[in-house]
Design a protein around this motif. Structure first.
Motif, PDB file in Angstrom:
ATOM      1  N   LEU A  55     -36.958 -33.405  -0.421  1.00 35.41           N
ATOM      2  CA  LEU A  55     -35.847 -32.634  -0.948  1.00 35.41           C
ATOM      3  C   LEU A  55     -34.514 -33.298  -0.619  1.00 35.41           C
ATOM      4  O   LEU A  55     -33.601 -33.299  -1.445  1.00 35.41           O
TER       5      LEU A  55
ATOM      6  N   GLN B  34     -33.873 -35.957  -3.117  1.00 36.50           N
ATOM      7  CA  GLN B  34     -33.509 -35.367  -4.412  1.00 36.50           C
ATOM      8  C   GLN B  34     -32.049 -34.903  -4.386  1.00 36.50           C
ATOM      9  O   GLN B  34     -31.286 -35.183  -5.318  1.00 36.50           O
TER      10      GLN B  34
ATOM     11  N   TYR C 136     -27.948 -36.242  -6.589  1.00 32.60           N
ATOM     12  CA  TYR C 136     -27.080 -35.419  -7.425  1.00 32.60           C
ATOM     13  C   TYR C 136     -25.700 -35.257  -6.804  1.00 32.60           C
ATOM     14  O   TYR C 136     -25.543 -35.332  -5.585  1.00 32.60           O
TER      15      TYR C 136
ATOM     16  N   TYR D 297     -25.306 -24.117  -2.740  1.00 30.39           N
ATOM     17  CA  TYR D 297     -26.610 -23.467  -2.672  1.00 30.39           C
ATOM     18  C   TYR D 297     -26.606 -22.408  -1.583  1.00 30.39           C
ATOM     19  O   TYR D 297     -25.968 -22.583  -0.541  1.00 30.39           O
TER      20      TYR D 297
ATOM     21  N   GLU E  42     -35.573 -25.085  -2.829  1.00 32.38           N
ATOM     22  CA  GLU E  42     -36.213 -25.973  -3.810  1.00 32.38           C
ATOM     23  C   GLU E  42     -36.090 -25.394  -5.216  1.00 32.38           C
ATOM     24  O   GLU E  42     -35.837 -26.132  -6.176  1.00 32.38           O
ATOM     25  N   LYS E  43     -36.235 -24.083  -5.340  1.00 33.04           N
ATOM     26  CA  LYS E  43     -36.091 -23.425  -6.639  1.00 33.04           C
ATOM     27  C   LYS E  43     -34.656 -23.557  -7.152  1.00 33.04           C
ATOM     28  O   LYS E  43     -34.426 -23.841  -8.330  1.00 33.04           O
ATOM     29  N   GLU E  44     -33.678 -23.364  -6.264  1.00 29.57           N
ATOM     30  CA  GLU E  44     -32.273 -23.509  -6.653  1.00 29.57           C
ATOM     31  C   GLU E  44     -31.958 -24.938  -7.091  1.00 29.57           C
ATOM     32  O   GLU E  44     -31.225 -25.152  -8.054  1.00 29.57           O
ATOM     33  N   VAL E  45     -32.506 -25.920  -6.375  1.00 28.08           N
ATOM     34  CA  VAL E  45     -32.273 -27.321  -6.727  1.00 28.08           C
ATOM     35  C   VAL E  45     -32.889 -27.619  -8.089  1.00 28.08           C
ATOM     36  O   VAL E  45     -32.296 -28.347  -8.893  1.00 28.08           O
ATOM     37  N   GLN E  46     -34.038 -27.049  -8.378  1.00 27.71           N
ATOM     38  CA  GLN E  46     -34.659 -27.247  -9.694  1.00 27.71           C
ATOM     39  C   GLN E  46     -33.799 -26.635 -10.799  1.00 27.71           C
ATOM     40  O   GLN E  46     -33.641 -27.233 -11.861  1.00 27.71           O
ATOM     41  N   CYS E  47     -33.235 -25.462 -10.548  1.00 26.82           N
ATOM     42  CA  CYS E  47     -32.314 -24.851 -11.523  1.00 26.82           C
ATOM     43  C   CYS E  47     -31.125 -25.764 -11.754  1.00 26.82           C
ATOM     44  O   CYS E  47     -30.703 -25.978 -12.900  1.00 26.82           O
TER      45      CYS E  47
ATOM     46  N   ALA F 212     -30.995 -29.020 -11.321  1.00 23.17           N
ATOM     47  CA  ALA F 212     -31.445 -30.219 -12.036  1.00 23.17           C
ATOM     48  C   ALA F 212     -31.584 -29.952 -13.536  1.00 23.17           C
ATOM     49  O   ALA F 212     -31.152 -30.760 -14.360  1.00 23.17           O
ATOM     50  N   ASP F 213     -32.157 -28.816 -13.879  1.00 20.34           N
ATOM     51  CA  ASP F 213     -32.305 -28.455 -15.297  1.00 20.34           C
ATOM     52  C   ASP F 213     -30.952 -28.271 -15.960  1.00 20.34           C
ATOM     53  O   ASP F 213     -30.716 -28.743 -17.080  1.00 20.34           O
TER      54      ASP F 213
END
Length: 113
Positions: free
Chosen positions: A2, A5, A9, A14, A99-104, A106-107
């Motif tokens: 993480l 990742q 960015y 967060y 991890e969920k917030e980082v995926q949001c 990224a999208d």
């Protein structure tokens, strides 16, 4: 993983447990600004409601707050060390939430930047 990742960015805000942090390529810093943290709540609320224009606006406001929080000169080694220490101290549920917030992010980074 993480950490790597996040270091790819630009900064974003967060919620980590009950605390907010600017995390990204050049920043790992706690945020105590109410205006900025309110934007995170609104961003997630608009995102959940699939309100694209408002989601975009709050995404970009958070990015701007993150850029204004940068401190010169940047110390990439310290940012990485601080980020590793922060992530290693998280509970499994707090880490999964981040991890969920980082995926949001990224999208939405692909959509809005």
């Amino acid at each position: 993983m993480l950490t790597e990742q996040l270091l790819k960015y630009p900064g974003f805000l967060y919620q980590v447990g009950g605390t907010y942090y600017y995390l990204g390529k050049w920043i790992c810093k706690e945020c105590t600004e109410t205006d900025a943290t309110d934007c995170v709540m609104m961003y997630h609320m608009c995102r959940s409601g699939q309100e694209e224009p408002d989601t975009c606006m709050y995404f970009n406001k958070i990015r701007a707050y993150s850029d204004f929080a940068l401190e010169a000169p940047c110390n990439p080694a310290k940012v990485k060390t601080d980020m590793n220490a922060l992530l290693e101290g998280l509970s499994a549920s707090a880490l999964a939430s981040l991890e969920k917030e980082v995926q949001c992010f990224a999208d939405d980074y692909i959509k809005y930047c």
